[in-house]
Design a protein around this motif. Sequence first.
Motif, mmCIF file in Angstrom:
data_model
loop_
_atom_site.group_PDB
_atom_site.id
_atom_site.type_symbol
_atom_site.label_atom_id
_atom_site.label_comp_id
_atom_site.label_asym_id
_atom_site.label_seq_id
_atom_site.Cartn_x
_atom_site.Cartn_y
_atom_site.Cartn_z
ATOM 1 N N ALA A 314 0.869 -1.397 0.067
ATOM 2 C CA ALA A 314 0.066 0.004 -0.111
ATOM 3 C C ALA A 314 0.823 1.328 0.010
ATOM 4 C CB ALA A 314 -0.737 0.002 1.205
ATOM 5 N N ASP A 315 2.045 1.191 0.463
ATOM 6 C CA ASP A 315 3.035 2.252 0.606
ATOM 7 C C ASP A 315 2.261 3.271 1.440
ATOM 8 O OD1 ASP A 315 5.054 3.867 0.405
ATOM 9 O OD2 ASP A 315 4.886 4.339 -1.767
ATOM 10 N N TYR A 369 -8.993 2.818 -2.255
ATOM 11 C CA TYR A 369 -7.731 3.043 -3.205
ATOM 12 C C TYR A 369 -7.808 4.468 -3.331
ATOM 13 C CZ TYR A 369 -8.113 -2.212 -3.691
ATOM 14 O OH TYR A 369 -7.862 -3.431 -3.657
ATOM 15 N N LEU A 372 -5.225 6.703 -1.781
ATOM 16 C CA LEU A 372 -3.844 6.395 -2.134
ATOM 17 C C LEU A 372 -3.399 7.415 -3.203
ATOM 18 C CD1 LEU A 372 -3.435 2.460 -2.304
ATOM 19 C CD2 LEU A 372 -3.323 4.119 -0.234
ATOM 20 N N LYS A 373 -2.186 8.289 -2.917
ATOM 21 C CA LYS A 373 -1.734 8.827 -3.877
ATOM 22 C C LYS A 373 -0.942 8.442 -4.741
ATOM 23 C CE LYS A 373 -0.029 13.781 -4.047
ATOM 24 N NZ LYS A 373 0.352 13.593 -5.448
ATOM 25 N N GLY A 374 -1.053 8.420 -6.117
ATOM 26 C CA GLY A 374 -0.023 7.629 -7.206
ATOM 27 C C GLY A 374 1.318 8.298 -7.236
ATOM 28 N N LYS A 375 2.185 7.527 -7.688
ATOM 29 C CA LYS A 375 3.564 7.908 -7.967
ATOM 30 C C LYS A 375 4.091 7.187 -9.091
ATOM 31 C CE LYS A 375 5.785 5.748 -4.008
ATOM 32 N NZ LYS A 375 6.387 6.149 -2.747
ATOM 33 N N LEU A 376 5.022 7.644 -9.654
ATOM 34 C CA LEU A 376 5.880 7.002 -10.829
ATOM 35 C C LEU A 376 6.977 5.965 -10.242
ATOM 36 C CD1 LEU A 376 5.954 9.681 -13.537
ATOM 37 C CD2 LEU A 376 4.478 7.516 -13.591
ATOM 38 N N PRO A 377 7.014 4.746 -11.028
ATOM 39 C CA PRO A 377 8.301 3.920 -10.564
ATOM 40 C C PRO A 377 9.488 4.589 -10.204
ATOM 41 C CG PRO A 377 6.859 2.952 -12.412
ATOM 42 C CD PRO A 377 6.575 4.416 -12.269
ATOM 43 N N ARG B 204 10.134 -3.622 -17.021
ATOM 44 C CA ARG B 204 9.273 -2.638 -17.524
ATOM 45 C C ARG B 204 8.865 -2.916 -19.093
ATOM 46 N NH1 ARG B 204 10.830 3.474 -14.764
ATOM 47 N NH2 ARG B 204 11.941 2.321 -13.030
ATOM 48 N N TYR B 231 5.239 -4.381 -14.623
ATOM 49 C CA TYR B 231 6.341 -3.823 -14.149
ATOM 50 C C TYR B 231 6.493 -4.702 -12.942
ATOM 51 C CZ TYR B 231 8.714 -0.362 -11.090
ATOM 52 O OH TYR B 231 9.719 0.455 -10.084
ATOM 53 N N SER B 237 4.530 -0.953 -5.467
ATOM 54 C CA SER B 237 3.058 -0.815 -4.710
ATOM 55 C C SER B 237 1.963 -0.476 -5.557
ATOM 56 C CB SER B 237 3.446 0.333 -3.838
ATOM 57 O OG SER B 237 3.480 1.575 -4.167
ATOM 58 N N ILE B 238 0.851 -0.330 -4.652
ATOM 59 C CA ILE B 238 -0.343 0.100 -5.368
ATOM 60 C C ILE B 238 -0.261 1.349 -5.938
ATOM 61 C CG2 ILE B 238 -2.860 0.150 -5.280
ATOM 62 C CD1 ILE B 238 -2.533 -2.032 -3.036
ATOM 63 N N LYS B 239 0.656 2.287 -5.369
ATOM 64 C CA LYS B 239 0.650 3.539 -5.659
ATOM 65 C C LYS B 239 1.468 3.852 -6.677
ATOM 66 C CE LYS B 239 0.438 5.887 -1.204
ATOM 67 N NZ LYS B 239 0.982 6.671 -0.068
ATOM 68 N N HIS B 240 2.413 2.918 -7.080
ATOM 69 C CA HIS B 240 3.041 2.890 -8.523
ATOM 70 C C HIS B 240 2.086 2.733 -9.583
ATOM 71 C CE1 HIS B 240 6.884 2.029 -6.044
ATOM 72 N NE2 HIS B 240 6.884 3.197 -6.444
ATOM 73 N N ILE B 242 -1.108 2.986 -9.565
ATOM 74 C CA ILE B 242 -2.112 4.475 -9.667
ATOM 75 C C ILE B 242 -1.313 5.432 -10.423
ATOM 76 C CG2 ILE B 242 -3.032 6.219 -8.396
ATOM 77 C CD1 ILE B 242 -3.770 4.232 -6.145
ATOM 78 N N GLY B 243 0.038 5.860 -10.003
ATOM 79 C CA GLY B 243 0.656 6.710 -10.756
ATOM 80 C C GLY B 243 0.638 6.612 -12.116
ATOM 81 N N ILE B 261 -8.830 3.652 -9.456
ATOM 82 C CA ILE B 261 -8.870 2.226 -9.318
ATOM 83 C C ILE B 261 -10.132 1.705 -8.390
ATOM 84 C CG2 ILE B 261 -6.594 1.814 -10.371
ATOM 85 C CD1 ILE B 261 -5.707 0.985 -7.485
#
Lengths: 668, 355
Positions: A314-315, A369, A372-377, B204, B231, B237-240, B242-243, B261
Amino acid sequence: MDILIQDSWLREYIETNAAPRDIQRCLSLCGPSVEKIVEKDGEIIYSIEVTTNRVDEYCVRGIAREAAAILPRFGFHAKFINPDRRDVACNVSTQKNKLTIDIQDPEQNCQRILGVILDNVHLASSPKKISDRLETAGIRSLNNAVDITNYVMTEIGHPAHVFDYDRLTTKKLLIRKSKKGEKIISLEDKEYILPGGDIVIDDGTGKIIDLPGIIGTANSIVVSNTKRVLFFIETNDPGIIRNTSMSLGIRTVAATLNEKGVDPETAKNALLRGIELFKELCDAEVASEIYDIYPNPIKPKTVSCPMQKLYDFADEKISEREILSILNSLEIKSEIKNGNIISRVPSFRNHDINILEDIIEEVVRIYGYHNLKGKLPEGELPENVISASSADTLRVEQRIKELLKETNFTEVYTLSMLSSNDLENINYPCGNAVKINNPLLKEEEYMRPSLLPSLLKIVSENLSHEKEMAIFEMSNVYNYELRITNYELKNKNKFDQFLPSEKMMLGIVCVSHDFFEIKGKLEYIFKELGIISLRINNYGKIEYVENNLLQKYKISEPVLYIELDNEKICADYSNKKTFIPIPKFPEAYEDLSLIIPEGIYYTDIEKMIKQQSDLIKKVNLLDEYKDSLTLRVIYQSEERNIVDRDIKEGREKILKALNQGFKIFLKS
Amino acid sequence: MEININQLKQEIQEIKSANDFDSLRVKYLGGNGLIAQEFKKIKNLTIEEKKQRGKELNELKKQIETLFDVSRQQSACGGSDGGQAKHQFFDFTKPGIPPMVGHLHLITQAIDEITRIFEKIGFTRVRHPEIDSDYYAFESLNMPVNHPARDEWETFFVATKNALRMPKATEEPLQDENNVRIVLTPHTSNGQVREMEKGQLPIRMINIAKCYRRQSDISHTPMFHQFEGLYVDKKVSIKHLIGVIDYFGKQFFGEKTKSRIRPFHFKFTEPSFEVDFSCSWCGGKGCRLCKEGWLELGGAGMVHPNVLRAGGIDPNKYSGFAFGWGVERTYMIKCGFLSDLRTMYSTDLRVLRQF
């Protein structure tokens, strides 16, 4: 699986101040997706998509239970109502209990069998409320006894069945496996021949009187004069139910639920609710004990999930208190011990919660969900990004397409399937082609080994309104001719040797375009791809399609067909640039008009001319007329200016050689 | 006579009519004009001088031509002199001459766009088989034979008698030869375990390929394209997810696009999600294209540990996400004008030429 339920029915199981729109929004974000709300005759109806793993949600009670966990997270009051019905069958007098039924399940094919006999059943139509709710759910209302089984299934979530007790002449139910070829006649009066190994109910004489969990049989169901019934619920092995249901093609709601694994604990609840409804709707009396064969009750299983794993997924720092409150609201009794979430899985979630990721899902979805705030890899870039090549096949393919567009070709996508006729037309042996076992249409039975038939069809379709066409398609062709594919070379596994070859081909068809115009375009494209010497033979073929083939596709115009192997082109692709310095001395030229005897190739003439002098840099074709060609011979030196004498000498040599070699004369 | 450029410039300035223009042009550039006369003189010179003078004259000629061209253009556009020198009417409203170019199919354009978007965040396009064994299409994705989850894919099966080949003498014979089932891939997810089997981490990947399902109606064609993102790395994480989804939405549908989502179920991901994007057509108010302002695009999820294991990756050390969406549907949503998926597969050149 979509379930349609009325708001008023839902509210019999949940007490909440949330309006239907709120229920829709909140459930869709955290639980089952409420696809639609419609209003019909003053009733709000929810259309809810239940995922196949959550068979426990495929009922009013299951949705209410979810809603009670979700709605408070959005600030609504919500309480799950779970009526206690233990006493509905309590006041059975022992004198009345003279009816018997003998249930045997020697192989324990059923996880649980429940039954009760009810007397004085008054068959009638169901009250409007009941029939409306069933019709809303897409179930036909028949009579109160049958409706009760469907009502219980829709409300509690376990399929149920009702027999006419008096038609069970032997008073015996023997649960056994069917033999191959045994027949049943369903309640819809359809005959089915059983594949064998199906769970059936036998009356002890070898006669099948039910196909439990799937469909009732005509010989035992409730009829118009039914007075006594056996209300019957069984939880069967989901795999066996699925095999029988799929092979017979009987896809009842009961079968689709049972094959996903319904909860044997819920079965008891369904039985009690059924009894309650029989009393209420049919004025029936309980006339037997409750039969309950449940040899191996579900033992609640425990799933353990490290807190760290949840935090990684979940980070997000979700507090221990919140985690426990979420899980407990879902009736997943949990505690945290030594950094692990230890969860006891309730019986109704027995099939779907097995691994720690399942626990993570439960916590995070209810947490939301959307929170949760998204972020890039953030990690390292993969090696194939760092060492990416511009000669990568996929990039070159795109470049080829762009070049084709630049040179006035139009791209099409056509279906990969062909008919056996198409294969015959191009003389392709069917045995080498990839055949589909279950094609949608007979005309789409083979995976194409060539792009030609598809492209000819397009030409044919467009001829009525197009004068000229230049069309291309780039697509895989499939066959069993060449087994060694790229994948096989890269990736040795035991399956790939059975796969057909897939080859990316480029197919081009042209109508009313000059051969040399198309040739010139291809030469340009190859030059752009860094392939200097274009020999079509190395990459594929260029040919006029034979007339008899054109006729088969009703084409009256000549068609030029080009087929190129993309892999080979990509392999030869180069983006290396070369530079030739601008010459210091100017070029000079002379035009020669020559009479050419038939059968002499231009390339041979050109080659011979160039061989005559190092000063000849280039030969251009200026003009053609009947049997003569006008050529421009271009002279250039890197050391000096070309003088008249050079040209004179060159001309003499050229004419002599051409004359000797090919009997070519200068036109006078 | 020497030609004086400055004098010519002066003369051009003084032009008052188209006639003036023409006669001045003839004076300099005509068949017997000043330039032509100069060229005629050359023949009396030596070779070296000829070369030199020829070069000079050609340059001079070019210069003069340019002056005349500029003058003509200025007068056509109103001119630097306030439109006084209107020599010639120039109708710039006539249609331009279109270049002779062809057309790329919408699907190609979509694939290219999608590829570029993901390339920027380090996802490389790869290719995996379109006809594959049942193992990669289902079994390795946590869907054993006869599992009900397989029903969701209307799968085409390839006739196995064709699929079987006698092993070469040098090869080990297969134990379970008769059990190898081959399918037309109903999704691009067969690339997941194949990509993992390459043995290089992190992953990726964007896998774009043709897929096949036994269905044909307004929103389905038996052949379509999917793009699959995968990936795999430490601590994905789920945040990735979402990002990445949000990034794609903004790049592809427009910067105002929102994404979300919601819980869903797939056998090969856990947890699984349904992915929605805010409708760019109604701005989220709800319209005929969307569901209450949201467009459902497809599925996604965290790679199921069984799938990681099938690909030889330890789920205790690595995690990942995957998503798979239809190329056609995604592009149709972006375009907004195609309501029937089958239009996308029109082979009528009058349709194809529009894109």
